[in-house]
Design a protein around this motif. Structure first.
Motif: not given
Length: 271
Positions: A117-124, A127-142
């Protein structure tokens, strides 16, 4: 009010029965006492008519990092999988798997590799699935490093069934930037850490609460935290609402005021 989804299995007290057990039934009594404790698995179906959010990890150290979010139509996504049950135990069949950063308490390569299935591994990503719109935003752990590409953590936003849900990962910034706030928008439910040494966040500096108050989500579900957070939460924001392993919620169920803390327990048993 909000429905409580519960997968807890309770064993009835059999002591009164055993006292009246006759010789003929003693064999079956012996057999039942030797059976394994019942498994407690996350649900793979959703007939609530609402969005379902479940804990899932079998990690005793980090039981509240990993979640299954399921649409009212039954499509699931997994965020920050760690120490996940194998497909042979429970087949979650996710439409997408997302990790906010690379630390092992937010990733599970074996689990992720077992699904196509589609995977987002801590990148920007967006994506859209059938029921979801998913997006990521850069942020900082430190706390002390600037927010930039590949800056150590992403915030994940899930739009599903009219709800906007954010997993903040292990965000450690001193504050959320105006750019991030704009990309976040109005958040209904946020998964957020409250204490984490690696993010210079604790209950004394209350950085987790300060970050939350910058965007004021309606519901907050704590990830990294300790029991000592609860008196502080209740003093600042009111009573914490408890759910057994699963929360089912719709836009209509949301409280009016912001910053309501919900705790979803994790009593899953996979072996």
């Amino acid at each position: 009010g909000t429905n409580v989804g519960s997968n807890n299995s309770s064993t009835p007290d059999s002591s009164s029965e055993s006292e009246t057990t006759t010789a003929e039934t003693s064999e079956t009594t012996v057999e039942t006492t030797e059976t394994q404790p019942a498994l407690v698995l996350p649900s793979t179906t959703n007939d609530s008519g609402k969005v379902m959010i479940q804990t899932v990890s079998k990690s005793s150290a980090y039981p509240f990092n990993s979640y299954i979010i399921t649409s009212s139509n039954g499509e699931s996504v997994v965020v920050d999988p760690t120490e996940m049950p194998g497909k042979d135990i429970v087949d979650i069949n996710p439409a997408a798997i997302i990790s906010t950063h690379s630390h092992e308490d937010h990733t599970d390569a074996k689990f992720s590799d077992s699904y196509d299935c589609p995977k987002i591994m801590y990148t920007k990503e967006d994506i859209k699935t059938k029921d979801f719109h998913i997006y990521t935003i850069w942020s900082q752990h430190d706390q002390n490093a600037p927010v930039a590409e590949n800056s150590g953590n992403v915030i994940v936003v899930f739009e599903v069934d009219g709800l906007r849900i954010a997993h903040m990962g292990d965000i450690g910034q001193a504050e959320i930037t105006p750019e991030q706030l704009e990309q976040l928008g109005k958040i209904d439910i946020a998964f957020m850490q409250l204490s984490n040494t690696y993010s210079s966040m604790n209950l004394t500096n209350k950085k987790g609460f300060k970050l939350l108050e910058q965007f004021n989500p309606t519901v907050v579900i704590p990830t990294h935290h300790s029991d000592s957070a609860y008196p502080i939460i209740e003093k600042k924001y009111g009573k914490v609402t408890m759910f057994d392993n699963a929360l089912t919620i719709s836009k209509e169920d949301l409280p009016q005021a912001p910053m309501n803390f919900y705790h979803i327990s994790n009593t899953h048993k996979y072996n």
